[in-house]
Write an enzyme that holds these catalytic residues in place. Structure first.
Site, short mmCIF file in Angstrom:
data_model
loop_
_atom_site.label_atom_id
_atom_site.label_comp_id
_atom_site.label_asym_id
_atom_site.label_seq_id
_atom_site.Cartn_x
_atom_site.Cartn_y
_atom_site.Cartn_z
CD GLU A 35 -3.19 -0.53 2.32
OE1 GLU A 35 -2.87 0.27 2.97
OE2 GLU A 35 -4.05 -1.55 2.35
CG ASP A 40 -3.72 9.71 7.21
OD1 ASP A 40 -4.32 8.66 7.13
OD2 ASP A 40 -3.15 10.38 6.27
#
Length: 260
Positions: free
Chosen positions: A46, A57
């Site tokens: 990824e 995040d």
């Protein structure tokens, strides 16, 4: 003919998926790490691309994105990383992961065309819901790319079919409510949710957003089709350097592969 992603899950063992932030801390270091991941046991990469407003995040990934942007990383340079990687590796799947705005700015058709040409296999766009991803999915489908959807603990029985109906490659199960790197849900509940999502999607289910240790990776891999680790790897790279990060990757990959 099987795709790279399908080939990984056909091996009959849990897949280990490693997330890195492209361009962190700089282009050369990030490329070296990416190129070394398959040799350290990574089945799927990824590759994150930075964005100014990374709402999903946690602080570790957010700070990595800041470093990446300061180093001059763009979505175009992330695709260049994949292109460079493909010179020596034509088998490891690459999934780009990030937010919709940079993809929209590049243009859905241009992004899909350039991603396919660079050797990308799919994308996870964390802030693009099923109701809004149709135009991007059409462009990606036309080029054989997988748009991978996210299912969460709050995805109820009514919404789950809509979430999984447009996903391809695999479904990414976000194992907690919160940001990347937060605490993972209890093992039993994760196992139940993985079964529920797998039955609805008829696709492999990988679990991420909270796996930090080899013990937890092994536990999750007993139930899921794959395990994603990002925050712990990004943190190790930043705090301890490349070799320490790769040592952690090797340990996590081994724990995942030998879980069952």
């Amino acid at each position: 003919m099987s795709t790279r992603i399908q080939t990984v899950f056909a091996k009959g063992r849990p897949a280990f998926v490693a997330y890195i932030m492209g361009g962190d801390p700089d282009a050369l270091t990030s490329q070296r790490i990416m190129n070394a991941l398959p040799g350290a046991g990574v089945d799927i990469i990824e590759l994150g691309f930075p964005f100014t407003d990374p709402m999903a995040d946690g602080p570790v990934i957010e700070e990595a994105g800041i470093r990446s942007r300061k180093a001059g990383t763009t979505l175009a340079s992330i695709l260049d990383m994949a292109r460079t990687f493909r010179r020596d590796d034509d088998t490891t799947p690459i999934i780009v992961m990030g937010y919709a705005n940079p993809v929209y700015q590049m243009g859905y058709a241009a992004f899909s065309e350039r991603a396919a040409e660079a050797g990308i296999d799919g994308a996870i766009i964390v802030d693009l819901p099923p109701e809004e991803d149709g135009p991007l999915r059409a462009e990606m489908d036309a080029r054989g790319l997988s748009l991978i959807r996210l299912a969460t603990p709050t995805t109820d029985a009514e919404r789950l079919p809509k979430v999984v109906s447009g996903s391809s490659g695999f479904v990414y199960y976000v194992s907690m409510t919160g940001v990347t790197g937060a605490a993972l849900a209890q093992g039993g509940s994760v196992a139940e949710q993985v079964t529920r999502v797998r039955d609805a999607a008829h696709l492999p289910v990988v679990v991420g957003f909270g796996v930090k240790t080899t013990e937890r990776a092994s536990q999750i891999a007993k139930e899921a089709d794959g395990v994603v680790v990002g925050t712990a790897i990004v943190k190790a790279l930043h705090e301890d350097g490349e070799e320490a990060a790769l040592d952690l990757v090797r340990a996590l990959a081994d724990a995942t592969h030998t879980a069952r």
